[in-house]
Scaffold this active site. Structure first.
Site, PDB file in Angstrom:
ATOM      1  CB  VAL A  11      -0.960  -0.030   1.219  1.00 19.08           C
ATOM      2  CG1 VAL A  11      -1.606   1.315   1.455  1.00 19.08           C
ATOM      3  CG2 VAL A  11      -2.017  -1.102   0.992  1.00 19.08           C
ATOM      4  CG  ASP A  30       9.170  -0.252   5.671  1.00 19.28           C
ATOM      5  OD1 ASP A  30       8.090  -0.370   5.062  1.00 19.28           O
ATOM      6  OD2 ASP A  30       9.555  -1.087   6.540  1.00 19.28           O
ATOM      7  CB  CYS A 256      -7.836  -7.522   2.181  1.00 24.43           C
ATOM      8  SG  CYS A 256      -6.707  -6.135   1.945  1.00 24.43           S
ATOM      9  NE  ARG A 324       0.806  -9.412   3.965  1.00 20.36           N
ATOM     10  CZ  ARG A 324       0.771  -8.091   3.820  1.00 20.36           C
ATOM     11  NH1 ARG A 324       0.898  -7.321   4.871  1.00 20.36           N
ATOM     12  NH2 ARG A 324       0.619  -7.551   2.633  1.00 20.36           N
TER      13      ARG A 324
HETATM   14  N1  LIG Z   1      -1.923  -5.612   0.534  1.00 26.49           N
HETATM   15  C1  LIG Z   1      -3.115  -5.227   0.103  1.00 26.49           C
HETATM   16  O1  LIG Z   1      -3.587  -5.687  -0.939  1.00 26.49           O
HETATM   17  C2  LIG Z   1      -3.929  -4.197   0.850  1.00 26.49           C
HETATM   18  C3  LIG Z   1      -5.023  -3.610   0.206  1.00 26.49           C
HETATM   19  C4  LIG Z   1      -5.783  -2.639   0.872  1.00 26.49           C
HETATM   20  C5  LIG Z   1      -5.460  -2.306   2.179  1.00 26.49           C
HETATM   21  N2  LIG Z   1      -4.413  -2.912   2.805  1.00 26.49           N
HETATM   22  C6  LIG Z   1      -4.123  -2.484   4.180  1.00 26.49           C
HETATM   23  O2  LIG Z   1      -3.018  -1.587   4.154  1.00 26.49           O
HETATM   24  C7  LIG Z   1      -2.196  -1.743   5.316  1.00 26.49           C
HETATM   25  C8  LIG Z   1      -0.773  -2.073   4.884  1.00 26.49           C
HETATM   26  O3  LIG Z   1      -0.771  -3.301   4.200  1.00 26.49           O
HETATM   27  P1  LIG Z   1       0.393  -3.727   3.220  1.00 26.49           P
HETATM   28  O4  LIG Z   1      -0.130  -4.874   2.438  1.00 26.49           O
HETATM   29  O5  LIG Z   1       0.939  -2.552   2.510  1.00 26.49           O
HETATM   30  O6  LIG Z   1       1.475  -4.252   4.274  1.00 26.49           O
HETATM   31  P2  LIG Z   1       3.020  -4.579   3.975  1.00 26.49           P
HETATM   32  O7  LIG Z   1       3.438  -5.551   5.013  1.00 26.49           O
HETATM   33  O8  LIG Z   1       3.201  -4.918   2.533  1.00 26.49           O
HETATM   34  O9  LIG Z   1       3.738  -3.201   4.237  1.00 26.49           O
HETATM   35  C9  LIG Z   1       3.763  -2.583   5.476  1.00 26.49           C
HETATM   36  C10 LIG Z   1       5.160  -2.004   5.712  1.00 26.49           C
HETATM   37  O10 LIG Z   1       5.099  -1.259   6.920  1.00 26.49           O
HETATM   38  C11 LIG Z   1       6.361  -1.381   7.570  1.00 26.49           C
HETATM   39  N3  LIG Z   1       6.190  -0.992   8.973  1.00 26.49           N
HETATM   40  C12 LIG Z   1       5.601  -1.673   9.982  1.00 26.49           C
HETATM   41  N4  LIG Z   1       5.574  -0.939  11.105  1.00 26.49           N
HETATM   42  C13 LIG Z   1       6.183   0.240  10.801  1.00 26.49           C
HETATM   43  C14 LIG Z   1       6.457   1.407  11.537  1.00 26.49           C
HETATM   44  N5  LIG Z   1       6.099   1.533  12.816  1.00 26.49           N
HETATM   45  N6  LIG Z   1       7.116   2.406  10.916  1.00 26.49           N
HETATM   46  C15 LIG Z   1       7.481   2.300   9.614  1.00 26.49           C
HETATM   47  N7  LIG Z   1       7.223   1.219   8.852  1.00 26.49           N
HETATM   48  C16 LIG Z   1       6.578   0.206   9.443  1.00 26.49           C
HETATM   49  C17 LIG Z   1       6.728  -2.834   7.348  1.00 26.49           C
HETATM   50  O11 LIG Z   1       8.120  -3.030   7.477  1.00 26.49           O
HETATM   51  C18 LIG Z   1       6.222  -3.070   5.919  1.00 26.49           C
HETATM   52  O12 LIG Z   1       7.235  -2.909   4.950  1.00 26.49           O
HETATM   53  C19 LIG Z   1      -2.877  -2.833   6.135  1.00 26.49           C
HETATM   54  O13 LIG Z   1      -3.737  -2.242   7.050  1.00 26.49           O
HETATM   55  C20 LIG Z   1      -3.681  -3.608   5.092  1.00 26.49           C
HETATM   56  O14 LIG Z   1      -4.799  -4.262   5.658  1.00 26.49           O
HETATM   57  C21 LIG Z   1      -3.636  -3.826   2.167  1.00 26.49           C
END
Ligand SMILES: NC(=O)c1ccc[n+]([C@@H]2O[C@H](COP(=O)([O-])OP(=O)(O)OC[C@H]3O[C@@H](n4cnc5c(N)ncnc54)[C@H](O)[C@@H]3O)[C@@H](O)[C@H]2O)c1
Length: 404
Positions: A11, A30, A256, A324
């Site tokens: 995201v 990150d 999700c 995941r």
């Molecule tokens: N993956 C999807 O398809 C998708 C779609 C819509 C919404 N979402 C939502 O978006 C959010 C993020 O999901 P994602 O898939 O991008 O996750 P992801 O794991 O791909 O990315 C999250 C990143 O955040 C970093 N991170 C964690 N804690 C941190 C902090 N305190 N400071 C800085 N960086 C930090 C992690 O190292 C990781 O690289 C979630 O809530 C998810 O439910 C995901």
């Protein structure tokens, strides 16, 4: 504007690049040093993010990946895009959101608009993020919720053409957030408060989770009654109104569909209500791997113990490396618990726990197609005489599961 995006995963990176392309100066923060190092080398495997564009935006100074939070201090906009997974007891785990909020509060020197894109239950922006920031910082921030709806590897719908729901804690926050998203997103839909945006996101994915569970249950009924699930679903889908097809599979995966409904269920529990549909859908989807093992065991002559099995694709979705909540992992563990010798091939994943992806083997007793990424060449199996079972949700066959 100077925009900081906390979390550079599926995201956060997609947003950071979209905003940088629109002309904003974007800092992508990150905690994962390995990830940030590869972003600095303009390398990424996130679908939809072009390495050429990444390199162009890095060179022009529009995108800067970093692990250093202090770089965000004078941002006008800070977007949170960190994981919101399930805890051990399958409830919300807000630890990443909380720690990101604390890190923002510790470094900000100017007031800014804080936007949450991470998925969570209604009230998270107001009752979790804002208080965590205000515990540390005395700056008067604006707050908005703008949940991400991205569908990685979807070639039709992306950051730019998927409408964005926005709900601010104040009218000013809604207006500022709308202006920001309108700079790279064709449609914004504003709502009266952040709780509506948060709830809408959960409802969208709960709708899918429940309909997938229904298709899964339908496949179990079809199997007992002896008709083809997919043929029946495709026939039903000829109705031009009031029906949307969902297909059975070995379960649901990703960050999700298996996760978000449990956040809604948790919120319901907090006000003394049980989310019956969600809980039943969870149970049904999680039980599919077990049903598939039963089906396999009834379809092969030898007992499962010592049967050599190979899975093709173990991530949750075609052309995506994300493991995941992948139901393939549940299937592997179910098969192993019955004594089967299981290996897997997935060139996108390569490594899982201490296991490495193995070459496609034409000498196993049974092949299982689970997540057939486009780059996988199944000719080795097609040329062999081994039994192959197609378990993929996108299987175009008319019976499920089906031996090739
Ligand atoms: N993956 C999807 O398809 C998708 C779609 C819509 C919404 N979402 C939502 O978006 C959010 C993020 O999901 P994602 O898939 O991008 O996750 P992801 O794991 O791909 O990315 C999250 C990143 O955040 C970093 N991170 C964690 N804690 C941190 C902090 N305190 N400071 C800085 N960086 C930090 C992690 O190292 C990781 O690289 C979630 O809530 C998810 O439910 C995901």
């Amino acid at each position: 504007m100077k925009v900081s995006v906390i979390g550079q995963g599926y995201v956060g990176l997609t947003l950071a690049i979209g905003a940088a392309e629109a002309g904003h100066k974007v800092i992508g923060v990150d905690l994962n040093t390995e990830l940030v190092s590869s972003l600095m080398e303009c390398k990424t495997d996130i679908p939809g993010v072009s390495e050429v564009l990444l390199s162009k935006l890095t060179q022009s100074g529009h995108y800067l990946p970093t692990t250093d939070f202090t770089k965000i201090s004078n941002s006008e906009i800070v977007v949170i895009a960190v994981p919101t997974p399930l805890s051990k007891n399958r409830g919300p785990d807000l630890s990443f959101l909380e720690s990101a909020s604390v890190s923002i509060a510790e470094v900000m020197t100017d007031k800014a608009l804080i936007i949450n894109e991470s998925t969570s239950f209604p009230g998270t922006l107001r009752n979790v993020i804002k208080p965590n920031i205000e515990k540390i910082s005395t700056l008067e921030f604006e707050y908005a919720s703008a949940p991400e709806r991205i569908d990685p590897a979807n070639n039709e719908w992306n950051l730019k053409n998927t409408p964005r729901i926005i709900g601010g804690l104040t009218e000013k926050a809604t207006r500022l957030a709308s202006e920001f998203y309108s700079s790279f997103c064709a449609h914004v839909h504003t709502v009266s408060k952040p709780e509506i945006a948060e709830a809408a996101k959960l409802f969208e994915n709960t709708f899918r989770q429940i309909n997938i569970a229904l298709a899964n249950e339908f496949s179990l009924i079809a199997s007992k009654l002896g008709f083809s699930t997919n043929e029946a679903i495709l026939a039903a889908a000829t109705k031009p109104f009031g029906f949307m097809p969902f297909y059975p599979s070995i379960g649901v995966g990703g960050h999700c569909i298996p996760v978000d409904p449990s956040y809604l269920s948790y919120a319901a529990n907090q006000v003394g209500m049980r989310a019956n549909f969600i809980e039943l859908a969870n149970e049904t989807n999680l039980s599919m791997a077990r049903h598939v093992v039963e089906k396999i065991s009834n379809s092969v002559e030898k007992p499962l113990s010592n049967l050599k099995i190979q899975l093709i694709g173990i991530s949750y979705k075609i052309d995506v490396a994300d493991l995941r909540e992948s139901p393939a992992l549940i299937l592997i563990s179910e098969l192993r618990s019955k004594g089967a010798i299981v290996k897997w091939h997935d060139p996108l994943v390569n490594k899982w726990n201490e296991e490495i992806s193995s070459e496609i083997d034409p000498n196993v007793d049974l092949g299982l197609i689970v997540t057939p990424h486009k780059i996988i060449d199944l000719n080795v199996w097609k040329r062999s005489t081994i039994k192959v079972l197609d378990l993929s949700a996108n299987s175009t066959d008319y019976g499920w599961p089906k031996f090739l």
